[in-house]
Design an enzyme around this catalytic site. Structure first.
Site, PDB file in Angstrom:
ATOM      1  N   ASP A  66       1.006  -1.206   0.045  1.00  0.00           N
ATOM      2  CA  ASP A  66      -0.081   0.106   0.111  1.00  0.00           C
ATOM      3  C   ASP A  66       0.833   1.117  -0.168  1.00  0.00           C
ATOM      4  O   ASP A  66       1.867   1.122  -0.061  1.00  0.00           O
ATOM      5  CB  ASP A  66      -1.044   0.292   1.382  1.00  0.00           C
ATOM      6  CG  ASP A  66      -0.305  -0.675   2.416  1.00  0.00           C
ATOM      7  OD1 ASP A  66       0.899  -0.820   2.549  1.00  0.00           O
ATOM      8  OD2 ASP A  66      -1.506  -1.084   3.399  1.00  0.00           O
ATOM      9  N   GLU A 141      -9.947  -1.436   5.474  1.00  0.00           N
ATOM     10  CA  GLU A 141     -10.438  -1.381   7.125  1.00  0.00           C
ATOM     11  C   GLU A 141     -11.658  -2.368   6.920  1.00  0.00           C
ATOM     12  O   GLU A 141     -11.862  -3.872   5.961  1.00  0.00           O
ATOM     13  CB  GLU A 141     -10.773   0.166   6.607  1.00  0.00           C
ATOM     14  CG  GLU A 141     -10.032   0.786   6.612  1.00  0.00           C
ATOM     15  CD  GLU A 141      -8.632   1.097   7.594  1.00  0.00           C
ATOM     16  OE1 GLU A 141      -8.990   0.382   8.760  1.00  0.00           O
ATOM     17  OE2 GLU A 141      -8.417   2.302   7.299  1.00  0.00           O
TER      18      GLU A 141
HETATM   19  C1  F6R Z   1       1.654  -2.008   5.625  1.00  0.00           C
HETATM   20  C2  F6R Z   1       0.142  -1.872   6.256  1.00  0.00           C
HETATM   21  C3  F6R Z   1      -1.048  -2.407   7.636  1.00  0.00           C
HETATM   22  C4  F6R Z   1      -0.183  -2.113   8.471  1.00  0.00           C
HETATM   23  C5  F6R Z   1      -0.748  -2.693  10.093  1.00  0.00           C
HETATM   24  C6  F6R Z   1      -0.172  -2.277  11.341  1.00  0.00           C
HETATM   25  O1  F6R Z   1       1.853  -1.581   4.852  1.00  0.00           O
HETATM   26  O2  F6R Z   1      -0.224  -2.909   5.644  1.00  0.00           O
HETATM   27  O3  F6R Z   1      -1.810  -3.236   7.946  1.00  0.00           O
HETATM   28  O4  F6R Z   1       0.643  -3.615   8.825  1.00  0.00           O
HETATM   29  O5  F6R Z   1      -1.183  -1.122   9.959  1.00  0.00           O
HETATM   30  O6  F6R Z   1       0.868  -1.476  11.348  1.00  0.00           O
HETATM   31  P1  F6R Z   1       1.909  -1.490  12.404  1.00  0.00           P
HETATM   32  O7  F6R Z   1       3.354  -3.012  11.920  1.00  0.00           O
HETATM   33  O8  F6R Z   1       2.997  -0.051  12.553  1.00  0.00           O
HETATM   34  O9  F6R Z   1       1.154  -1.818  13.683  1.00  0.00           O
END
Ligand code: F6R
Length: 239
Positions: A66, A141
């Site tokens: 993303d 989401e």
């Molecule tokens: C990032 C992504 C998100 C994160 C998720 C967890 O490319 O696609 O889905 O993996 O928001 O974020 P962290 O690792 O910062 O807790």
């Protein structure tokens, strides 16, 4: 589904080993990559292994999940910049085989072109996923239909709050992103899901043990035949 619970440091090594083994078996593997805090240890381990001469990425390709809409690639919080700084600047993955969705050109052709480019590369062999506290994977989401391919999304308030730590404040977090869809993710031949910390425990429990429903996007992973889940004790505490 295969679940490993260990310390964050050991998980970084174990999950990285899965990528390294894949590249040893298939030097032209197609890697699905993620941003955020979760993969940082894993990327550090890939860099260590490359620097030590244990692996080369020279034949591989990558597709990131993303990107925020509206941030130029050079913006320090863009996922382009994140990947350069935390992985690509330190390994030999050829630039022309690195793919990250554009947050600037979000025309329908660019969105569908991303899925076509993945298919043309032979499909993702191993997709790395972090987990949102609300169960999102990529930026899919809650409520995202399981058939979605790469698409434009409005980020939820909880996701913008969670990501505000990387920006000057929540108001600075872009409201939209481009993300691989749930179907794009599920098309990967195998998947590694990593989650750390108590804040992820409820999402982990609902994703792995709860009903399979678009209300909990990561629950779709229960339908995939080859998923490895790597958790620390805190993230696994509600299982
Ligand atoms: C990032 C992504 C998100 C994160 C998720 C967890 O490319 O696609 O889905 O993996 O928001 O974020 P962290 O690792 O910062 O807790």
């Amino acid at each position: 589904m295969h679940i490993v619970v260990d310390t964050e440091a050991r998980i970084a090594k174990l999950a990285a080993a899965q990528f390294i083994c894949l590249i040893h078996q298939k030097p032209d593997a197609v890697l699905g990559l993620a941003t955020g805090s979760t993969p940082l240890g894993l990327y550090a381990e890939l860099i260590r292994a490359y620097t030590a001469g244990e692996v080369t990425f020279a034949g591989a390709a990558s597709f990131n999940l993303d990107e925020y809409v509206g941030l130029p690639e050079a913006h320090e919080q863009s996922y382009h910049a994140f990947m350069q700084k935390n992985l690509f600047d330190h390994i030999d993955l050829p630039k022309e085989r690195i793919h990250i969705p554009s947050g600037i050109d979000r025309s329908p052709e660019q969105l569908s072109g991303y899925d076509r480019a993945i298919a043309a590369a032979g499909g993702v062999d191993l997709q790395l996923l972090g987990l949102g506290c609300n169960g999102h994977i990529g930026f899919n989401e809650p409520g995202t239909p399981f058939e979605t391919t790469t698409h434009l999304v409005q980020l939820s308030e909880s996701t913008r709050k969670a990501n505000a730590r990387f920006f000057a404040g929540e108001a600075e977090v872009p409201g939209e992103a481009v993300t691989m869809g749930i179907k794009t993710v599920m098309n990967a031949k195998s998947i590694v899901l990593v989650a750390f910390g108590a804040a992820k425990a409820e999402a982990v429990e609902r994703a792995l043990r709860g009903p399979v429903t678009p209300d909990m996007p990561a629950s779709v992973l229960q339908l995939h035949p080859f998923v490895s889940v790597y958790l620390d004790q805190e993230a696994a505490s509600k299982l």
